[in-house]
Design a protein around this motif. Structure first.
Motif, PDB file in Angstrom:
ATOM      1  N   VAL A 145       0.829  -1.215   0.000  1.00  0.00           N
ATOM      2  CA  VAL A 145       0.000   0.000   0.000  1.00  0.00           C
ATOM      3  C   VAL A 145       0.856   1.255   0.000  1.00  0.00           C
ATOM      4  N   VAL A 146       2.130   1.138   0.281  1.00  0.00           N
ATOM      5  CA  VAL A 146       3.011   2.300   0.421  1.00  0.00           C
ATOM      6  C   VAL A 146       3.708   2.572  -0.900  1.00  0.00           C
ATOM      7  N   ALA A 147       3.656   3.829  -1.326  1.00  0.00           N
ATOM      8  CA  ALA A 147       4.371   4.279  -2.529  1.00  0.00           C
ATOM      9  C   ALA A 147       5.514   5.188  -2.098  1.00  0.00           C
ATOM     10  N   SER A 148       6.686   4.972  -2.665  1.00  0.00           N
ATOM     11  CA  SER A 148       7.858   5.770  -2.312  1.00  0.00           C
ATOM     12  C   SER A 148       8.264   6.636  -3.498  1.00  0.00           C
ATOM     13  N   SER A 149       8.660   7.861  -3.214  1.00  0.00           N
ATOM     14  CA  SER A 149       9.114   8.799  -4.238  1.00  0.00           C
ATOM     15  C   SER A 149      10.185   9.701  -3.639  1.00  0.00           C
ATOM     16  N   LEU A 150      10.658  10.648  -4.449  1.00  0.00           N
ATOM     17  CA  LEU A 150      11.663  11.590  -3.952  1.00  0.00           C
ATOM     18  C   LEU A 150      11.117  12.456  -2.826  1.00  0.00           C
ATOM     19  N   TYR A 151       9.794  12.584  -2.779  1.00  0.00           N
ATOM     20  CA  TYR A 151       9.187  13.444  -1.770  1.00  0.00           C
ATOM     21  C   TYR A 151       8.917  12.705  -0.458  1.00  0.00           C
ATOM     22  N   GLY A 152       9.016  11.396  -0.465  1.00  0.00           N
ATOM     23  CA  GLY A 152       8.778  10.620   0.744  1.00  0.00           C
ATOM     24  C   GLY A 152       7.870   9.438   0.479  1.00  0.00           C
ATOM     25  N   ASP A 153       7.451   8.788   1.533  1.00  0.00           N
ATOM     26  CA  ASP A 153       6.570   7.622   1.476  1.00  0.00           C
ATOM     27  C   ASP A 153       5.135   8.063   1.734  1.00  0.00           C
ATOM     28  N   SER A 154       4.202   7.529   0.932  1.00  0.00           N
ATOM     29  CA  SER A 154       2.818   7.969   1.061  1.00  0.00           C
ATOM     30  C   SER A 154       1.857   6.832   0.806  1.00  0.00           C
ATOM     31  N   VAL A 155       0.618   7.038   1.251  1.00  0.00           N
ATOM     32  CA  VAL A 155      -0.487   6.117   0.975  1.00  0.00           C
ATOM     33  C   VAL A 155      -1.683   6.957   0.555  1.00  0.00           C
ATOM     34  N   TYR A 156      -2.683   6.307  -0.046  1.00  0.00           N
ATOM     35  CA  TYR A 156      -3.936   6.987  -0.377  1.00  0.00           C
ATOM     36  C   TYR A 156      -4.989   6.568   0.640  1.00  0.00           C
TER      37      TYR A 156
END
Length: 367
Positions: free
Chosen positions: A287-298
Motif C-alpha cells: 500500500v506504500v508508494a515511495s518517491s523523492l518526496y517521501g513515502d505515502s499512501v492513499y
C-alpha cells in the motif's frame, strides 16, 4: 456615398459583435456543463487501519547441525578385519561398527592374565608365610608389587583391545563407510560419520546490534530453503564474544521437533521471535508508494464539495513515516490513525482528490 459607407460599418460591427457574443455565450455554457458533470469514480479496495499486536522478529541465515554428530575415527592402527554397518543404517549406542585385527593383543592379554594369576598365587603364599612368621616382610612387599604390576598390565592390554573395537558413541544414522576390509588404517583415520537427526540445532550469526535484542530461551522458527519445512526451536547459546573481523555474534538454537525433517549441513532461514508489542499500526507493504518526496499512501475520505449538499468519496495522498518490516507488513509510525481506510488496490491510477468507489472485487480495480 458617405452615408452608405457608415451604414456598412455599423452593419459589420453588429455582425462582429454578435459572433463574439455567441462565442462567449457558448464557452460559458460549456464551462457550466462541464462543471456540473461528475468525474468518473475509480473503483478501489481498502484496508481499514486497526492497531493490533506486532510480532517483531530478526531474520538470519543458518546451518543445520545434529545435536549429536561427529566424524568417527580410529583410535589405533591396524588392519581392518570386519565392517559391521552399511550406509544409512540406524545404529544403537555401543554397537560394534568396525573391528581391527587384534590377534597379537589378545595373545599378549592371555599371557598377562596368566602372569597375573601366578602373581596372585605368590601373593597369597607370601601372606600365609608372613602370618606364620617364617618369611621376611620385604618378600611380602615384593609379592604385592608384582601382583599390582600384573593387574596393570592386564588392564593396559584390555584398553588396547577396546581401541581395536570401534563402537558407536551414541545412537543415530551412520553414513557411507570410508574404509575397506583388509585396509591398513592409522590412528585418526575417519571411517564414517554418525549423525543423530532426531535432535537438531541451527547455528547462525547476527550483528552486534541485533544480538543485543536476543536472550536465551527466545523462540525461533527455521524454514528449509528447498521444501519450505518449518521447525520451531529456542535459543540455547549466545557467544559472549563479537567476532572482530565480521563484527557478528554467533548463536545456537535447539530444534527438538526436527524429527528427521532436517539434514546436517542444510541451509536454513532463521527467524528469531522478539516480544510482542500492542497497539501498533501495520499495513501490507504494497500500500506504500515511495518517491523523492517521501513515502505515502492513499486514504479514502468522505468530502462535501463547496456549493453541494452531497458528500462524495475521494482519495487523498497522505505522507507517512515508516518503521519496521516483518512478514510482508510494515509499521506506520505516524501519518495515519485508527479507522482510516487505506487504498490497497487501484492506487496506481489515483491522484490526490480523485473520486473513488469502494469495492470488494479486486479484479475491478485493474480495469
Amino acid at each position: 456615398m458617405i452615408k452608405r459607407f457608415i451604414i456598412a460599418i455599423i452593419a459589420l460591427a453588429v455582425i462582429g459583435g454578435g459572433i463574439v457574443g455567441f462565442n462567449l455565450f457558448r464557452a460559458k455554457m460549456i464551462a457550466q456543463f462541464l462543471a456540473a458533470m461528475n468525474s468518473a469514480a475509480f473503483p478501489v479496495t481498502v484496508t481499514e487501519v486497526v492497531p493490533g499486536t506486532w510480532a517483531p522478529g530478526i531474520e538470519a541465515i543458518g546451518t543445520a547441525n545434529a545435536a549429536q554428530g561427529s566424524d568417527l575415527s580410529t583410535e589405533a592402527s591396524g588392519i581392518v578385519r570386519e565392517i559391521r554397518f552399511a550406509a544409512n543404517d540406524t545404529v544403537e549406542q555401543g554397537q560394534l561398527l568396525v573391528q581391527i585385527d587384534d590377534r597379537q593383543e589378545r595373545a599378549d592379554l592371555e599371557a598377562a592374565r596368566a602372569t597375573e594369576d601366578l602373581a596372585q598365587i605368590t601373593l597369597r603364599r607370601a601372606r600365609n608365610l608372613q602370618q606364620r612368621g617364617v618369611q621376611a616382610t620385604s618378600t611380602l612387599d615384593s609379592a604385592e608389587a608384582e601382583a599390582v604390576s600384573a593387574r596393570s598390565t592386564v588392564a593396559k592390554l584390555e584398553a588396547v583391545l577396546s581401541m581395536k573395537q570401534l563402537n558407536a558413541p551414541f545412537a543415530g544414522t551412520i553414513g557411507i563407510p570410508r574404509v575397506e576390509v583388509g585396509q591398513f588404517v592409522s590412528a585418526g583415520t575417519v571411517y564414517a560419520t554418525l549423525q543423530d537427526r532426531s535432535k537438531m540445532r541451527v547455528d547462525f550469526s547476527l550483528s552486534e546490534q541485533q544480538a543485543a535484542l536476543v536472550k536465551g530461551g527466545m523462540a525461533v522458527t527455521v524454514i528449509g530453503e528447498e521444501d519450505g519445512t518449518q521447525v520451531a526451536g529456542s535459543i540455547i547459546g549466545i557467544d559472549p564474544k563479537i567476532d572482530p573481523n565480521s563484527r557478528l555474534v554467533n548463536l545456537r538454537a535447539i530444534l527438538p521437533e526436527a524429527n528427521g525433517h532436517l539434514t546436517p549441513g542444510q541451509f536454513l532461514r532463521v527467524r528469531v521471535h522478539l516480544p510482542e508489542e500492542k497497539d501498533v499500526i501495520a499495513l501490507p507493504q504494497t500500500v506504500v508508494a515511495s518517491s523523492l518526496y517521501g513515502d505515502s499512501v492513499y486514504v479514502v475520505r468522505e468530502e462535501t464539495p463547496e456549493g453541494s449538499d452531497t458528500a462524495h468519496l475521494v482519495a487523498r495522498q497522505v505522507f507517512v513515516q515508516l518503521g519496521r518490516r516483518s512478514a510482508g507488513m510494515i509499521e506506520i509510525t505516524s501519518g495515519l490513525k485508527a479507522g482510516d481506510k487505506v487504498v490497497n488496490a487501484g492506487q496506481n491510477r489515483l491522484s490526490s482528490g480523485a473520486p473513488v468507489t469502494i469495492t470488494t472485487d479486486a479484479a475491478a480495480t485493474a480495469n
